[in-house]
Structures are given as C-alpha cells and as structure tokens.
Write a protein that holds these residues in place. Structure first.
Motif, PDB file in Angstrom:
ATOM      1  N   ARG A 244      74.250   3.986 -58.372  1.00 34.82           N
ATOM      2  CA  ARG A 244      74.261   2.688 -59.286  1.00 34.82           C
ATOM      3  C   ARG A 244      72.975   2.041 -59.353  1.00 34.82           C
ATOM      4  O   ARG A 244      72.707   1.158 -60.414  1.00 34.82           O
ATOM      5  N   ASP A 245      72.089   1.987 -58.368  1.00 31.30           N
ATOM      6  CA  ASP A 245      70.948   1.209 -58.332  1.00 31.30           C
ATOM      7  C   ASP A 245      69.715   1.932 -58.724  1.00 31.30           C
ATOM      8  O   ASP A 245      68.550   1.534 -59.021  1.00 31.30           O
ATOM      9  N   ALA A 246      70.088   3.261 -58.981  1.00 29.94           N
ATOM     10  CA  ALA A 246      68.820   4.013 -59.340  1.00 29.94           C
ATOM     11  C   ALA A 246      68.276   3.623 -60.793  1.00 29.94           C
ATOM     12  O   ALA A 246      68.841   3.322 -61.695  1.00 29.94           O
ATOM     13  N   ARG A 247      66.939   3.719 -60.850  1.00 27.36           N
ATOM     14  CA  ARG A 247      66.309   3.348 -62.007  1.00 27.36           C
ATOM     15  C   ARG A 247      65.012   4.250 -62.301  1.00 27.36           C
ATOM     16  O   ARG A 247      63.860   3.910 -62.374  1.00 27.36           O
ATOM     17  N   PRO A 248      65.261   5.701 -62.152  1.00 26.71           N
ATOM     18  CA  PRO A 248      64.166   6.470 -62.167  1.00 26.71           C
ATOM     19  C   PRO A 248      63.365   6.696 -63.593  1.00 26.71           C
ATOM     20  O   PRO A 248      64.096   6.437 -64.523  1.00 26.71           O
ATOM     21  N   VAL A 249      62.174   7.047 -63.561  1.00 28.91           N
ATOM     22  CA  VAL A 249      61.437   7.720 -64.743  1.00 28.91           C
ATOM     23  C   VAL A 249      62.278   8.599 -65.625  1.00 28.91           C
ATOM     24  O   VAL A 249      62.878   9.550 -64.791  1.00 28.91           O
ATOM     25  N   PHE A 250      62.062   8.446 -66.949  1.00 30.89           N
ATOM     26  CA  PHE A 250      62.940   9.484 -67.820  1.00 30.89           C
ATOM     27  C   PHE A 250      61.870   9.865 -68.997  1.00 30.89           C
ATOM     28  O   PHE A 250      61.611   9.189 -69.629  1.00 30.89           O
ATOM     29  N   PRO A 251      61.353  11.163 -68.457  1.00 31.96           N
ATOM     30  CA  PRO A 251      60.488  11.797 -69.540  1.00 31.96           C
ATOM     31  C   PRO A 251      61.233  12.135 -70.806  1.00 31.96           C
ATOM     32  O   PRO A 251      61.844  13.083 -70.933  1.00 31.96           O
ATOM     33  N   VAL A 252      61.195  11.306 -71.821  1.00 31.55           N
ATOM     34  CA  VAL A 252      61.903  11.453 -72.967  1.00 31.55           C
ATOM     35  C   VAL A 252      61.597  12.580 -73.689  1.00 31.55           C
ATOM     36  O   VAL A 252      62.447  13.591 -74.317  1.00 31.55           O
ATOM     37  N   GLY A 253      60.321  13.211 -74.171  1.00 28.73           N
ATOM     38  CA  GLY A 253      59.730  14.084 -74.796  1.00 28.73           C
ATOM     39  C   GLY A 253      60.320  15.421 -74.447  1.00 28.73           C
ATOM     40  O   GLY A 253      60.682  16.169 -75.284  1.00 28.73           O
ATOM     41  N   PRO A 254      59.968  15.745 -73.308  1.00 29.05           N
ATOM     42  CA  PRO A 254      60.444  17.227 -72.881  1.00 29.05           C
ATOM     43  C   PRO A 254      62.086  17.476 -72.807  1.00 29.05           C
ATOM     44  O   PRO A 254      62.657  18.311 -72.800  1.00 29.05           O
ATOM     45  N   PHE A 255      62.835  16.143 -72.990  1.00 29.85           N
ATOM     46  CA  PHE A 255      64.208  16.033 -72.940  1.00 29.85           C
ATOM     47  C   PHE A 255      64.869  16.306 -74.363  1.00 29.85           C
ATOM     48  O   PHE A 255      65.473  17.347 -74.617  1.00 29.85           O
ATOM     49  N   TYR A 256      64.293  15.502 -75.060  1.00 29.95           N
ATOM     50  CA  TYR A 256      65.072  15.725 -76.736  1.00 29.95           C
ATOM     51  C   TYR A 256      64.298  16.951 -77.358  1.00 29.95           C
ATOM     52  O   TYR A 256      65.188  17.444 -78.355  1.00 29.95           O
ATOM     53  N   THR A 257      63.232  17.152 -77.154  1.00 26.75           N
ATOM     54  CA  THR A 257      62.580  18.534 -77.679  1.00 26.75           C
ATOM     55  C   THR A 257      63.490  19.847 -77.502  1.00 26.75           C
ATOM     56  O   THR A 257      63.051  20.902 -78.020  1.00 26.75           O
ATOM     57  N   ARG A 258      64.118  19.631 -76.295  1.00 26.53           N
ATOM     58  CA  ARG A 258      64.841  20.964 -76.136  1.00 26.53           C
ATOM     59  C   ARG A 258      66.427  20.744 -76.536  1.00 26.53           C
ATOM     60  O   ARG A 258      67.416  21.382 -75.795  1.00 26.53           O
ATOM     61  N   ASP A 259      66.758  19.760 -77.167  1.00 22.87           N
ATOM     62  CA  ASP A 259      68.101  19.363 -77.438  1.00 22.87           C
ATOM     63  C   ASP A 259      68.849  19.220 -76.265  1.00 22.87           C
ATOM     64  O   ASP A 259      70.159  19.651 -76.345  1.00 22.87           O
ATOM     65  N   CYS A 260      68.520  18.506 -75.211  1.00 16.81           N
ATOM     66  CA  CYS A 260      69.369  18.292 -74.059  1.00 16.81           C
ATOM     67  C   CYS A 260      70.447  17.258 -74.295  1.00 16.81           C
ATOM     68  O   CYS A 260      70.005  16.339 -75.112  1.00 16.81           O
ATOM     69  N   SER A 261      71.213  17.029 -73.421  1.00 20.36           N
ATOM     70  CA  SER A 261      72.180  15.858 -73.432  1.00 20.36           C
ATOM     71  C   SER A 261      72.537  15.457 -71.928  1.00 20.36           C
ATOM     72  O   SER A 261      72.369  16.383 -71.066  1.00 20.36           O
ATOM     73  N   ILE A 262      72.733  14.177 -71.747  1.00 21.44           N
ATOM     74  CA  ILE A 262      73.237  13.773 -70.659  1.00 21.44           C
ATOM     75  C   ILE A 262      74.466  13.054 -70.596  1.00 21.44           C
ATOM     76  O   ILE A 262      74.942  12.287 -71.457  1.00 21.44           O
ATOM     77  N   HIS A 263      75.164  13.158 -69.419  1.00 19.20           N
ATOM     78  CA  HIS A 263      76.698  12.899 -69.466  1.00 19.20           C
ATOM     79  C   HIS A 263      76.589  11.980 -68.219  1.00 19.20           C
ATOM     80  O   HIS A 263      76.785  12.560 -67.105  1.00 19.20           O
ATOM     81  N   GLY A 264      77.054  10.555 -68.091  1.00 15.85           N
ATOM     82  CA  GLY A 264      77.182   9.862 -67.089  1.00 15.85           C
ATOM     83  C   GLY A 264      78.715   9.523 -67.195  1.00 15.85           C
ATOM     84  O   GLY A 264      79.285   9.211 -68.117  1.00 15.85           O
TER      85      GLY A 264
END
Ligand SMILES: NC(=O)c1ccc[n+]([C@@H]2O[C@H](COP(=O)([O-])OP(=O)(O)OC[C@H]3O[C@@H](n4cnc5c(N)ncnc54)[C@H](OP(=O)(O)O)[C@@H]3O)[C@@H](O)[C@H]2O)c1
Length: 330
Positions: A244-264
């Motif tokens: 709940r308290d995690a605030r990690p860095v999120f590398p946007v470029g490598p994520f969206y350019t591989r069409d990834c998705s994230i589910h919380g």
C-alpha cells in the motif's frame, strides 16, 4: 461465546480473548459454529490501524471461516442446519469477523465444503486461493501454454498462484527465500524455483522465457519495475496486489512499447458473484487434491495475539518464519 476481538487498534497485545454475545442470524444469514479460521497479513494491518477501516468496537478479527451451519435465517435458500460451509472476505462492511465460536454470514458469501476436505485445509486456501483465482482468471486471463513468473511462490498467495497456474496449464517460474522453500515450490508444480537470496533471478527468468514472461505476479510489497518490465513479453500482464505504501519508479517507455498491461486489485472489493466464480473452482480442485493447503501450524483461537505477532514478523518484517498458513481453532 468466546471471541478474539479488539477494543482499539494497536500491537498484537490489544487482542482480547473473552466472552461476547453470539450473533443472531439475519434473514439471509446462516449462523455457523466455527471449526477453523486463519490469519492473513491484512488482519494485522487492520488490527494495527495501518489502513483506514471503519471499525465498530468490540471488533471481532478475521476474514475467513470454515464450520457447520447451526441456524438459518427465514430467507436462507441454499443451506440447511448441519451443512459444512466456508467463507472468505468477512469482517468488512456489515459482514461479521470470524475469530469466534460462532459467526453469522450471508449465504451469498458461503460455499459448501467438499466431502473429504477438512475445515483447516479449506480455510487455509479460502482468502489466498480466491485472490490467486481472481488475479489469474478475471484479471490476467492466464491461458494454457503461457509462462508465468510469481515473485514469492512459497507464501500464502504465491503458493496458490503456482498451483492454480499449473492447473490452468501454464509454465511456472517462481522465487523463494530458502532452499527448503525452493524445494517446496517445485513440489507445488513450478518448473523452476530460484532462491532470491542466493541466485540470479533475472538470469533464471531469461533462460526459462527468452521472449519474456506472459504474466508477472508480484506478491512483494516493494515491486521493482525497473527489473520487471524488461523481463516481460509482448502483451504481458502484470498483477500487483501488495504494498500500500509502495511508490516505485515506473519505466513507461519499455512498458507501453511492448503493449503490456498492469492489473491491481484487492480481493475484498470482489463482489459475491466474482467470489462465487472462484469458490466454485477451488472446491473441486481441493476435493481432487489438485490444490493443496499449506498449513504452517494450527493453534487454539486463544493464541490469536501470538498468531498475529508471527504473521507480522513473517510478512511485514520479512523474517520468513512461516511456511504456510496459521490456522486457529475456537
Ligand atoms: N490485494 C489483495 O487482495 C491481497 C490478498 C492477499 C494478500 N495480499 C497481500 O499480498 C502480500 C502477500 O500476502 P501473503 O499472504 O502471500 O503473505 P506471506 O505468506 O507472508 O508471503 C510473502 C511472500 O513474500 C516472499 N518474499 C519476501 N521478500 C521477498 C523478496 N525480496 N523477493 C521475493 N519474494 C519475497 C516470501 O518468500 P519467503 O518466505 O520464501 O522468503 C513469501 O513467499 C501481503 O502484503 C498481503 O497483504 C493482498
């Protein structure tokens, strides 16, 4: 009845084990003589006042139960006196906590216990198995033949993710914090299990899934996306459900350019219908021995405070002192 409850939030010592009036079942509720309950990390956050929750004191602890119906409200249709039942996701909203000799629960949240499955075993998979089912089927939509990595395969949720992913026909790679727990992950069905304290997890994932993993399940409370995202395949799905308290860095470029998705998701937000979809799969899997409960130890309910202390030490302080669920018996 005897119950384990709190009158204020605080450390495990605020837990009182004493008499409280037994609940009366409302119209669509069953009164259950509780045979077994278990401890989840969220119980310790609520007891400790670490997450905002509207609590009415005395607040009976506990999300899950297994036991026997002893009385039914006039509107109950699915269950009768004498039926063995289990439930998860209690102790929130108008749902009673479960750490007591008796608990009332609306029949919408109840499932029959399959023949041959003990109260202890079913309660030990109730919340964690439902969480794994929701995340793998509803959210990540894991398919047979895909590869899944679960960080923390020996834990409550992780051990169910490993087993259910195998039932669904996926290839599984996971991590654990000791050689014994690594062995256990293999026994649960993981093709590869890596000791995250002594081995190179990234190298093992690259060898297992050179194109990247299709589903990445993070049970660790401080996810490291810089490490994760380069190890994900095209169109991979990541599941995050802790920290709940995690605030990690999120590398946007490598994520969206591989069409990834994230589910919380938080399983306590699931509707009764969504939980039913999970429960109706967990039941036959348990009955057929495809899904196995992992129980670290069974304690009397009078030791609820000690059980909370152990859970906190293991999950929050990361001492890894548990290998399986803590089950308590009233
Ligand atoms: N969102 C939801 O609906 C939901 C539902 C249930 C639980 N949760 C949350 O999910 C988390 C896990 O719950 P749980 O019941 O599975 O707890 P748990 O039984 O204590 O499991 C924790 C797991 O984390 C692993 N771990 C610890 N440090 C690690 C590291 N550095 N790298 C890799 N793995 C590491 C442990 O491995 P070893 O023991 O092998 O060291 C263990 O497998 C908790 O934060 C809980 O609150 C959320």
């Amino acid at each position: 009845m005897k119950a384990a409850y709190i009158n204020q939030t605080g450390p495990p010592e605020v837990i009182v084990y004493d008499e409280l009036p037994a609940p009366k079942p409302r119209r669509t509720e069953c009164l259950i003589k509780v045979g077994a309950v278990d401890v989840n990390p969220i119980d310790t956050y609520i007891r400790g006042g670490l997450i905002p929750a509207k609590l009415t004191f005395p607040y009976i602890l506990g999300r899950d139960l297994a036991g026997t119906v002893v009385e039914t409200g006039a509107g109950v249709k699915r269950f009768s006196v004498g039926d063995r039942v289990w439930a998860t996701g209690q102790g929130t909203g108008n749902r009673d906590g479960t750490f007591a000799e008796f608990a009332a629960a609306d029949e919408r949240w109840l499932f029959p216990i399959p023949d041959g499955v003990s109260d202890e075993a079913i309660v030990a998979v109730s919340l964690v198995g439902t969480t794994a089912h929701l995340g793998l089927l509803r959210n990540a939509k894991l398919r047979a033949g895909e590869t899944l990595f679960v960080n923390g395969g020996s834990g409550g949720v992780g051990s169910c993710v490993v087993q259910i992913a195998k039932i669904l026909g996926a290839r599984v790679i996971t991590t654990a914090g000791s050689d014994e727990k690594v062995k256990l992950c293999r026994e649960l069905g993981a093709e590869v299990a890596v000791n995250y304290k002594t081995q190179d997890v990234g190298a093992a994932i690259r060898e297992f899934a050179p194109e990247g993993v299709n589903v990445w399940w993070e049970t660790v409370r401080e996810p490291d996306f810089e490490r994760t995202i380069p190890l994900m395949a095209m169109r991979a799905r990541m599941v995050v459900m802790a920290g709940r308290d995690a605030r990690p860095v999120f590398p946007v470029g490598p994520f969206y350019t591989r069409d990834c998705s994230i589910h919380g998701f938080a399983m306590l937000n699931a509707t009764a219908r969504e939980m039913r979809a999970a429960g109706m799969d967990l039941n036959p899997w348990m009955a057929e021995g495809k899904l196995k409960a992992r129980i670290d130890r069974v304690l009397p309910l009078s030791q609820a405070a000690e059980a909370h202390r152990l859970q906190e030490e293991s999950t929050i302080k990361k001492a890894g002192v548990l290998s399986g669920k803590l089950v308590l018996k009233p």
